[in-house]
Write an enzyme that holds these catalytic residues in place. Structure first.
Site, PDB file in Angstrom:
ATOM      1  N   GLY A  73      49.233  51.008  43.430  1.00 52.11           N
ATOM      2  CA  GLY A  73      49.737  51.251  42.086  1.00 52.11           C
ATOM      3  C   GLY A  73      51.257  51.363  42.108  1.00 52.11           C
ATOM      4  N   ASN A 153      49.566  62.037  35.374  1.00 52.89           N
ATOM      5  CA  ASN A 153      48.749  62.419  36.514  1.00 52.89           C
ATOM      6  C   ASN A 153      48.678  63.933  36.726  1.00 52.89           C
ATOM      7  OD1 ASN A 153      51.477  61.304  37.024  1.00 52.89           O
ATOM      8  ND2 ASN A 153      51.257  62.315  38.990  1.00 52.89           N
ATOM      9  N   GLN A 181      46.184  56.389  36.034  1.00 54.05           N
ATOM     10  CA  GLN A 181      45.273  57.510  35.795  1.00 54.05           C
ATOM     11  C   GLN A 181      44.230  57.188  34.723  1.00 54.05           C
ATOM     12  OE1 GLN A 181      44.827  60.537  37.242  1.00 54.05           O
ATOM     13  NE2 GLN A 181      46.392  60.112  38.767  1.00 54.05           N
ATOM     14  N   SER A 201      45.388  51.037  40.063  1.00 48.48           N
ATOM     15  CA  SER A 201      45.194  51.266  41.491  1.00 48.48           C
ATOM     16  C   SER A 201      43.739  51.648  41.753  1.00 48.48           C
ATOM     17  CB  SER A 201      46.130  52.382  41.957  1.00 48.48           C
ATOM     18  OG  SER A 201      45.900  52.655  43.318  1.00 48.48           O
ATOM     19  N   HIS A 203      42.056  53.204  44.183  1.00 47.32           N
ATOM     20  CA  HIS A 203      41.567  54.466  44.768  1.00 47.32           C
ATOM     21  C   HIS A 203      41.517  55.614  43.765  1.00 47.32           C
ATOM     22  CE1 HIS A 203      45.324  56.920  45.587  1.00 47.32           C
ATOM     23  NE2 HIS A 203      45.875  55.752  45.350  1.00 47.32           N
ATOM     24  N   THR A 239      48.868  37.433  52.751  1.00 50.15           N
ATOM     25  CA  THR A 239      47.424  37.227  52.837  1.00 50.15           C
ATOM     26  C   THR A 239      46.699  38.353  52.115  1.00 50.15           C
ATOM     27  OG1 THR A 239      47.694  36.071  54.921  1.00 50.15           O
ATOM     28  CG2 THR A 239      45.497  36.963  54.473  1.00 50.15           C
ATOM     29  N   CYS A 327      54.708  69.425  46.796  1.00 44.24           N
ATOM     30  CA  CYS A 327      54.552  69.822  48.189  1.00 44.24           C
ATOM     31  C   CYS A 327      54.347  68.619  49.093  1.00 44.24           C
ATOM     32  CB  CYS A 327      53.397  70.791  48.341  1.00 44.24           C
ATOM     33  SG  CYS A 327      51.868  70.169  47.639  1.00 44.24           S
TER      34      CYS A 327
END
Ligand SMILES: *Cc1c(COP(=O)(O)O)cnc(C)c1O
Length: 389
Positions: A73, A153, A181, A201, A203, A239, A327
């Site tokens: 993303g 997010n 999101q 994205s 994941h 690729t 963090c």
């Protein structure tokens, strides 16, 4: 692991769906061909890439020729903004974005400022919402791009994307949205919303990590991102990540199929939990918008305590969540999003995000609230701020 994990960090990443994994496996094992090869194995990979492209196009209402695979993303965000800036710099050098964007957008804009572009960062109100009037006022003769995220997010706030799209369209300014999101959680039609470019994205919707896509409206001027081979219509060489691409297409197809059911379940889990936290714990503030909010997002500030301390104590119980401090970068700077909404440093430091996913249950959420009450009480007992209040 001694205890069962209660995973409440889906905005950071989601577990891989088993069906998605099963669909990806053959492309690690037997079907290892390079999609650019002429032979049978190559054609098989090529076909898998194109099936995934069609699935993604169908999910957002565009043509498969408008979907370009990327490595994340973040890459899609970088490409959209740098690519449009480079291609349109002779037309103008002004970009409009918001102060609460993901760093994959904000840091690109800051980089472009050093390269001679002018960026307006729209402020947000106490709910994390931009103002359409401020957007209209920010538009200039030389504005070439508007980039505003679909859903935030950290706080889950949804921006008025349809109105932003309409304004951009009227003024003939390219409109990019970071929908990382939102995609898979909410229904998105890029044509209805006048979106010219959109980042996603895999994941974040139960697909694999390391694969994303950029939707680029047909005819839009944008520079290639990776110069190299002829992959992705010569705009993004390299690729293809075949298993990843296959996984992303499958994951999005599943997410869209289950969307109505998931929205209902997650919204009810979210609102029950919000209510229980507010009723059970004093001195809290719900961050973000009450209604215009991602179905799975809960973000609270707990006054007089540090988000990090809450996270560590939750972690000992097997509950995984995130705080409003950056963090990840090793620093403990309070979140730029919470500060932009007008929170004090203290309240920003006391924030925790619980991002819910489809495998979470009401029992898990009740377990969270029970323990949260005890944890906050204990931490406040130790807090000089609390005792001096
Ligand atoms: C996760 C996220 C990104 C980055 O996506 P990656 O694939 O992890 O690089 C960008 N924008 C938003 C809003 C995100 O939540």
């Amino acid at each position: 692991m001694p205890i069962k994990i209660i995973y409440l960090d889906h905005a950071a990443t989601t577990p891989l769906n088993k069906e998605v994994f099963d669909e990806m496996m053959p492309f690690f094992e037997k079907a290892y061909g390079n999609a650019s090869s002429i032979h049978m194995l190559g054609r098989e990979s090529k076909k898998a890439v194109e099936i995934s492209r069609e699935r993604i196009a169908k999910a957002i209402g565009c043509s498969e020729r408008e979907i370009y695979f990327t490595g994340s993303g973040s890459e899609a965000d970088n490409w959209a903004i740098k690519g449009a800036a480079t291609a349109l710099k002779n037309k103008g050098r002004h970009i409009i974005t918001s102060v609460i964007e993901h760093h994959a957008v904000l840091h690109v804009c800051q980089y472009l400022e050093k390269e001679g572009f002018d960026v307006t960062y729209l402020p947000v109100d106490q709910y994390g919402m931009i103002s359409l009037d401020e957007l209209k006022m920010a538009i200039r003769e030389d504005t070439i791009l508007i980039s505003i995220m679909f859903a935030n997010n950290e706080i889950g706030t949804l921006q008025p994307i349809d109105e932003i799209g309409r304004i951009a369209h009227e003024k003939e300014i390219c409109f990019h949205t970071d929908a990382v999101q939102a995609i898979g959680s909410l229904s998105i039609d890029v044509n209805k919303l006048n979106i010219d470019m959109m980042s996603i994205s895999a994941h974040k919707f139960y697909g694999p990590k390391g694969v994303g896509a950029l939707y680029i409206r047909k005819g839009l001027k944008i520079s290639p991102f990776i110069h190299g081979g002829a992959q992705e219509r010569k705009r993004r060489g390299g690729t293809e990540n075949i298993p990843g691409i296959v996984g992303m297409g499958k994951a999005l197809e599943i997410a869209v199929g289950d969307m109505d059911k998931n929205i209902e379940t997650l919204t009810s889990l979210r609102d029950n939990t919000i209510k229980k936290i507010i009723e059970g714990i004093p001195y809290v503030r719900l961050n973000g918008h009450w209604e215009k909010r991602l179905p799975g997002n809960i973000n609270f500030s707990f006054q007089f305590v540090e988000g990090e301390s809450i996270l560590l104590m939750l972690d000992r119980l097997g509950i995984a969540a995130s705080s409003g401090s950056a963090c990840a970068s090793g620093s403990l700077d309070p979140s730029h999003v919470l500060l932009a909404m007008g929170l004090s440093h203290e309240m920003a430091h006391g924030s925790v995000r619980f991002s819910l996913g489809i495998e979470n249950t009401q029992d898990e959420m009740d377990y969270l609230v029970e323990n949260l009450q005890t944890i906050i009480e204990r931490l406040r007992q130790l807090s000089p701020l609390y005792n001096a209040k």
